[in-house]
Design an enzyme around this catalytic site. Structure first.
Site, PDB file in Angstrom:
ATOM      1  N   SER A 241      53.211 -55.821  83.628  1.00 13.04           N
ATOM      2  CA  SER A 241      52.741 -56.139  82.273  1.00 13.04           C
ATOM      3  C   SER A 241      53.905 -56.263  81.291  1.00 13.04           C
ATOM      4  CB  SER A 241      51.708 -55.120  81.784  1.00 13.04           C
ATOM      5  OG  SER A 241      52.142 -53.799  81.997  1.00 13.04           O
ATOM      6  N   HIS A 271      48.332 -53.345  89.990  1.00 10.61           N
ATOM      7  CA  HIS A 271      48.903 -52.801  88.745  1.00 10.61           C
ATOM      8  C   HIS A 271      47.801 -52.003  88.028  1.00 10.61           C
ATOM      9  CE1 HIS A 271      51.598 -52.353  85.457  1.00 10.61           C
ATOM     10  NE2 HIS A 271      51.427 -53.497  84.827  1.00 10.61           N
ATOM     11  N   HIS A 318      54.124 -46.664  94.751  1.00 11.54           N
ATOM     12  CA  HIS A 318      54.738 -47.206  93.533  1.00 11.54           C
ATOM     13  C   HIS A 318      55.961 -48.053  93.911  1.00 11.54           C
ATOM     14  CE1 HIS A 318      56.426 -47.437  89.480  1.00 11.54           C
ATOM     15  NE2 HIS A 318      55.201 -47.185  89.081  1.00 11.54           N
ATOM     16  N   ARG A 327      53.056 -38.638  85.131  1.00 11.77           N
ATOM     17  CA  ARG A 327      51.856 -38.964  84.348  1.00 11.77           C
ATOM     18  C   ARG A 327      50.615 -38.448  85.073  1.00 11.77           C
ATOM     19  NH1 ARG A 327      52.932 -45.331  83.867  1.00 11.77           N
ATOM     20  NH2 ARG A 327      53.127 -44.959  86.111  1.00 11.77           N
ATOM     21  N   ASP A 373      47.329 -43.830  87.986  1.00  7.12           N
ATOM     22  CA  ASP A 373      45.930 -44.264  88.094  1.00  7.12           C
ATOM     23  C   ASP A 373      45.082 -43.361  88.990  1.00  7.12           C
ATOM     24  OD1 ASP A 373      46.384 -46.552  86.494  1.00  7.12           O
ATOM     25  OD2 ASP A 373      47.382 -47.483  88.204  1.00  7.12           O
TER      26      ASP A 373
END
Ligand code: NMX
Ligand code: MLT
Length: 435
Positions: A241, A271, A318, A327, A373
């Site tokens: 992005s 993504h 990743h 995260r 995610d």
């Protein structure tokens, strides 16, 4: 000129001069070699752009202007009585390079509040789409519809001087950030709440207002949104992005064009769409096994089955990270602080114990650990935001902070049009002396 804009000019314009001088003196020095594997492998690890807002370390995870996520959760200003940083603070840090004061953050909340009005035609455009259009389709189109407001586009048309590009980009960036929460909430209420829309509340901070407009007014959900919007905002420059935003912006496309394009990249399942895919995958597992709390043995079997069907385990792996994503850990800590005995969250934590050894055993997966995610959907479901098709829009609202900070820097530094070279198999064969 407003205070933040002035501060940015004071900070960025000397860096632009320094960078030109640096390039003049060192432009011919070699900083990296490119292997054949990198040419074929999505250019991973090839340093090929400048991004000042954040830097990703494979083992440690993301640092925003040198600060890790745990450091930022401690140091950034918070809402009254809250534990989680205000996303206004991370934007300030990315843009200016220094930690903000409480007042800097309050000023930003007020500024975005003033800029937040979304023209009616944007809602009309969204209303014209079939209600079953994916929320990311609607989000991207909503941003494009907002392009009528682009100051950069208007000023360029009038013949703006190069040295003013950053200033017009700054105005668009700030307006875009102020307005995307309203567009996101409009899409949500249109799709899942029978068009019962909620106006912004000028007393609330940016993330709390998003929660409010979505229809979730509890203090805990607002805290979650502040954390969520902070940690998803930026992941250096090369992720799909941010890179798309930078690439499209390099043609001097205005921020609305660049960010809408970025959102089309975020909507891919490898993504940002992975956040919806994680929940879809867990729900399918629960349904197939006939239990909301599968055992680790059952999870093990289901993971192997997914892999044998030629699919990926969403939320794991990743392109850069080689350890558990900080995260993910920040969200796990949030769950441990606020949520007890939740079947779905417990399942997410059990999956964390089962998946990495299986992925490692395949011998080809470079990072068997969870990414951002893997956790986010379970938190949203706990608070009643169950419509998982919508989750990537929330990721997108947050990513506006990073993409816009990056783009204002690009314009201030006079970043050129991006145009990497491509090659052919024949040329490569000759180069490496292969038959
Ligand atoms: N499950 C199964 N196989 C995997 C996984 C996974 N989670 N991750 C990587 N692999 C496979 C990958 O498909 C590839 O297989 P093949 O050679 O047969 O094509 C092989 O392992 C090597 O891939 P890597 O070099 O480890 O990973 P790459 O850098 O190409 O891709 C991802 C990174 C993130 C696209 C990949 O790990 C993936 O597909 N993960 C699942 C989707 C996901 O969670 N995406 C979200 C990323 C974070 N975000 O928000 O953007
Ligand atoms: C991101 O936040 O953009 C993802 O982790 C993907 C990436 O960094 O490539």
């Amino acid at each position: 000129m407003e205070k933040l804009k002035e501060k940015f000019a004071e900070k960025a314009l000397p860096v632009a001069v320094e960078m030109k001088q640096f390039l003049k003196e060192h432009g011919d020095k070699v900083v990296s070699e490119v292997s054949v594997a990198q040419v074929f492998g999505g250019m991973k690890g090839v340093p090929s752009m400048i991004t000042e807002t954040s830097k990703l370390d494979p083992d440690e995870g993301i640092r925003f202007r040198g600060y890790s996520i745990p450091e930022l959760r401690e140091k950034l200003p918070k809402a009254l009585g809250g534990f989680e940083p205000l996303p206004e603070g991370i934007f300030y840090l990315m843009l200016i390079g220094d930690l903000p004061s409480e007042n800097d953050v309050l000023d930003l909340t007020a500024d975005w509040g003033r800029r937040a009005i979304v023209p009616k035609h944007v809602f009309n455009v969204l209303d014209a789409l079939p209600p079953h259009s994916h929320p990311m389709t609607q989000f991207s189109i909503g941003i494009m519809a907002l392009r009528t407001e682009s100051i950069f586009r208007e000023e360029y048309h009038k013949g703006m001087h190069k040295q003013d590009y950053w200033s017009a980009t700054y105005e668009d960036a700030m307006n875009l950030i102020a307005r995307v929460p309203r567009i996101a909430a409009y899409i949500y209420r249109r799709m899942y709440r029978a068009d019962d829309h909620i106006e912004p509340d000028p007393k609330l901070d940016w993330a709390a207002n998003l929660a409010h407009m979505l229809g979730f007014d509890s203090d805990e959900f607002k805290r979650l949104m502040r954390l969520y919007m902070t940690i998803h905002s930026d992941h250096e420059g090369g992720n799909v992005s941010a890179h798309t935003n930078h690439l499209v912006g390099s043609a001097l496309s205005d921020p609305y064009l660049s960010f809408s394009a970025a959102m089309n990249g975020l909507a891919g399942p490898l993504h940002g769409l992975a956040n919806q895919e994680v929940i879809r995958w867990i729900f399918a597992m629960q349904e197939e096994l006939g239990t909301p709390r599968p055992t680790k043995d059952q999870i093990n079997e289901y993971v192997n089955k997914t892999i044998s069907e030629g699919k990926v385990i969403p939320g794991y792996g990743h392109p850069v990270l080689r350890k558990t994503d900080p995260r993910y850990s920040a969200q796990k800590e949030f769950a441990e602080r606020y949520i007890q005995n939740d079947e779905l969250i417990d399942t997410v934590h059990n999956i964390y114990e089962v998946v990495p050894p299986i992925l490692k055993s395949l011998g080809k997966v470079k990072n068997p650990w969870p990414n951002v995610d893997a956790h986010s959907g379970a938190l949203l479901i706990n608070y009643g935001l169950t419509e998982y098709d919508f989750y990537t829009v929330l990721f997108g609202v947050s990513r506006a902070l990073g993409c816009m900070a990056q783009l204002v820097w690009d314009r201030a530094l006079g970043s050129p049009i991006e145009r990497p070279g491509s090659t052919t198999l024949e040329i490569l064969k000759k180069k490496v002396g292969a038959d």
